[in-house]
Enzyme design. Sequence first.
Site, PDB file in Angstrom:
ATOM      1  N   GLU A 178      49.936 109.856 -60.819  1.00 51.18           N
ATOM      2  CA  GLU A 178      50.912 109.352 -59.854  1.00 51.18           C
ATOM      3  C   GLU A 178      51.428 110.464 -58.959  1.00 51.18           C
ATOM      4  O   GLU A 178      51.631 110.282 -57.754  1.00 51.18           O
ATOM      5  CB  GLU A 178      52.073 108.694 -60.599  1.00 51.18           C
ATOM      6  CG  GLU A 178      53.171 108.132 -59.695  1.00 51.18           C
ATOM      7  CD  GLU A 178      52.721 106.898 -58.933  1.00 51.18           C
ATOM      8  OE1 GLU A 178      52.541 107.006 -57.697  1.00 51.18           O
ATOM      9  OE2 GLU A 178      52.546 105.844 -59.562  1.00 51.18           O
ATOM     10  N   GLY A 224      58.748 119.546 -54.439  1.00 57.36           N
ATOM     11  CA  GLY A 224      59.723 120.237 -55.268  1.00 57.36           C
ATOM     12  C   GLY A 224      59.412 120.079 -56.738  1.00 57.36           C
ATOM     13  O   GLY A 224      58.892 119.051 -57.183  1.00 57.36           O
ATOM     14  N   ASP A 271      45.498 119.739 -47.953  1.00 56.28           N
ATOM     15  CA  ASP A 271      46.273 119.091 -49.012  1.00 56.28           C
ATOM     16  C   ASP A 271      46.580 117.643 -48.647  1.00 56.28           C
ATOM     17  O   ASP A 271      46.463 116.735 -49.476  1.00 56.28           O
ATOM     18  CB  ASP A 271      47.570 119.865 -49.248  1.00 56.28           C
ATOM     19  CG  ASP A 271      48.375 119.298 -50.401  1.00 56.28           C
ATOM     20  OD1 ASP A 271      47.881 119.325 -51.537  1.00 56.28           O
ATOM     21  OD2 ASP A 271      49.499 118.797 -50.162  1.00 56.28           O
ATOM     22  N   LYS A 319      45.277 113.881 -50.315  1.00 51.14           N
ATOM     23  CA  LYS A 319      46.196 112.788 -50.657  1.00 51.14           C
ATOM     24  C   LYS A 319      45.782 111.474 -50.002  1.00 51.14           C
ATOM     25  O   LYS A 319      45.753 110.424 -50.661  1.00 51.14           O
ATOM     26  CB  LYS A 319      47.623 113.169 -50.258  1.00 51.14           C
ATOM     27  CG  LYS A 319      48.191 114.316 -51.074  1.00 51.14           C
ATOM     28  CD  LYS A 319      49.585 114.716 -50.594  1.00 51.14           C
ATOM     29  CE  LYS A 319      50.139 115.870 -51.425  1.00 51.14           C
ATOM     30  NZ  LYS A 319      51.474 116.303 -50.965  1.00 51.14           N
TER      31      LYS A 319
END
Length: 814
Positions: free
Chosen positions: A604, A795, A676, A680
């Site tokens: 996830e 984060g 990146d 995704k």
Amino acid sequence: MKVVKFGGSSVQTAERIRNVVQIVKNDKSIRAVVCSAFGGITDKLINTAKQAANADEIYQTSFREIEKAHLDAARELVDVKRQSGVLAQIKNTLNELEDVLQGIFLLRELSVRTLDFVSSFGERLSCYIISEAFKDYGFNSAYLDARKVVVTDDNFGSAEVIFEITYAKMKEYFAQNPALQIVTGFIGATQNGVTTTLGRGGSDYSASLFGAGLDAEVVEIWTDVDGVMTADPRKVSKAFSIPFLTYEEAMEMSHFGAKVIYPPTMLPAMRKNIPISIRNTFNPSFVGSFVQKDIPPSTKPVKGITSISHIALLRVQGGGMVGVVGVAGRLFSSLAQARINVILITQASSEHSISFAVKPDDAQKAKEKIEAEFAKEIREGFVDEVFVEMNLSIVAVVGENMRRASGVAGSIFSALGKNGINIVAIAQGSSELNISTVIRQEDEVKALRSLHQTFFLSEPKTLNLFVAGVGLIGGTLLKQLEEQTEYLLENYHLELKIVALANSKKHLFHKEGIDLKNWRETLEKEGKTGRIDSFVSEMFAYNFTNSIFIDNSASAEVAAFYQRILEHSISIVTPNKIASSSSYAQYLTLKKTAKSHNVNYLYETNVGAALPVISTLKDLVDSGDRIKNIEAVLSGTLSYIFNTFDGSSPFSSVVKKAKELGYTEPDPRQDLNGSDVARKILILAREAGYRMEFEDVEIQGFIPENCMQAESVEAFFVELEKADSHFEILAKKAQNESQKFRYIAKFENGKAVLSLQSVGQNHPFYSLSGSDNIIAFTTSRYPERPLVVKGSGAGAEVTAAGVFSDIIRIGNYL
């Protein structure tokens, strides 16, 4: 009135014998104390006799050790004033043993009859010494050689008791001898006075015999565990004592490996409805287990789980067996004639095959006997050659309530399946008292633990976590796990145990779990040097139930092990995008492998950190919705940069600030090149059902090529400063049009494109702030107003939280 029995471990040392005396002293209802040989002596007697039969003079040394053990025990236990007479009697008995061993040595022969006689010395010596020790504590005690009253046939090694004569002799003897009798277990004698032994579990059998013969109120078996346990505590650490069992339950558990009591032991007491109590000599205040006809009702369908570690499975099959009368009779008659014990039998309803389990040592002999019996059928092709499979175990689930509870078999198969344990054979009697499964021997402990967790719900369910990568995300995850430990245990009965940790240089394993309060210091001090391959191998060797591998790295080397890990029935949770964005074939293989091995592969956090992006997309697809368009801002780094860059500060300064705050990789180009984001959107496209490779994603760069090709990070920033005027022009143009820059990934009509765009106030991406991600799904059911997922997408805290959520999701599945 009670008959009590103390096993070898209970009388192994003088101190333990004193403990036995104290137990008996506290219970005035005890009439007879049946004792085994001192711990280990029976085996030593047998080995010594074999040494003598092999003309090995070492037998004399072994005899001296046996002699010393008994003389030392007597000197420590018996008052010095009486020692000379006691020691003289012991010496007489030992001299008799020495003479027998000398005869064996000279004849080079050891018959079963002679071995029975040699074996009897263990109980004869121990019980005489114990009876004398009792006298020093004020007891009116007497030594009873059971050969005086236990009458058997001459089936040496496992003699059959002649009950009528035996019970009559017992009653007569005890009527004439009121003293507390210290009775030899395990041995008897024929009607002609020839010494015999009662076979495995003989001392327990002796206690049951005396209980039945004397019409005792209860027979107590004192051993070294707290009664009959729900599972072997050496294999299942959370096993606990069972308060009550029926005779049938106890027999089933004992037959399939429970070592506390041997099935035939119970028969004499069972026939007279005498309860059998199993107690712990080393924990005498604990009530232990009661085995009796009628027991208090229980809500649990399963009473216990037990196993036989080493068995062989033989399969007899062939078209010539179908509908033919007498095949099974011939098969098992041939085994009976060879004195081969069959542990388990299962037959297909088609009658095409019969499978049965035997001890591994009997497997080859059984194969030869069957093939001799069916030689004609094998020769003519009606029956195949007997197939033998070794290295197997039997795991049995036992409980009388199973016949009144639905779904027990389903729970067994589900628990084993979810832990990757393949069932080779299944057997269940019509009484529904026992469901037995044959599995690979290497999976025995894993099966016991998974089934124990399944059926004894009062205990916490344990997830065993193997964590690779303990940097920013991994360290944060461990902190979150530590903070939530008590909450999960109290509210969900879920225990998350960190079994292993690894960084790029070291790894640390601890079966009982690693203390998260000081894991960094422990890893540094106790960790072994090794790379991911050795970490994975050791994880496989543990073969724990409910195992989850957590990859917090960004390493392709670690991702390369995913398939093997899934094939070992270990679930995977990872924020590492490399595996799911590698070749489409590998992506598909990992998903299929996870499904075929009944484990989870959860990623996830590959997209949007803790945001429910992939799970939402999966729910849409699984419910039949069709994805028309995906539009997204998927980089927290680029989101921060373009939310901050408004032209008031040079673009290069904004990127430098992002690097200083830790929003970018050490080399910011890894974020600015769009790769990146490409990974995704590729993952989302695949989850939407599209076959796509990384090369199919069109990446429209926005950083000048000379910046991207700079030799170092420092050189990159030098070149980027030269491009500040370019970005200043773009910023002013956007401000004049009341627009903002967003690096947007868009998937539509099977194509994925990444580009820097300026969006106006009416665009849903305009209001993004900080490092937020936003994903908009336009679907058949959401055609005008897209389904939008928005929130912090970068984060350590949120990413670790997403990994944590996936762990809990697997816990709920298991």
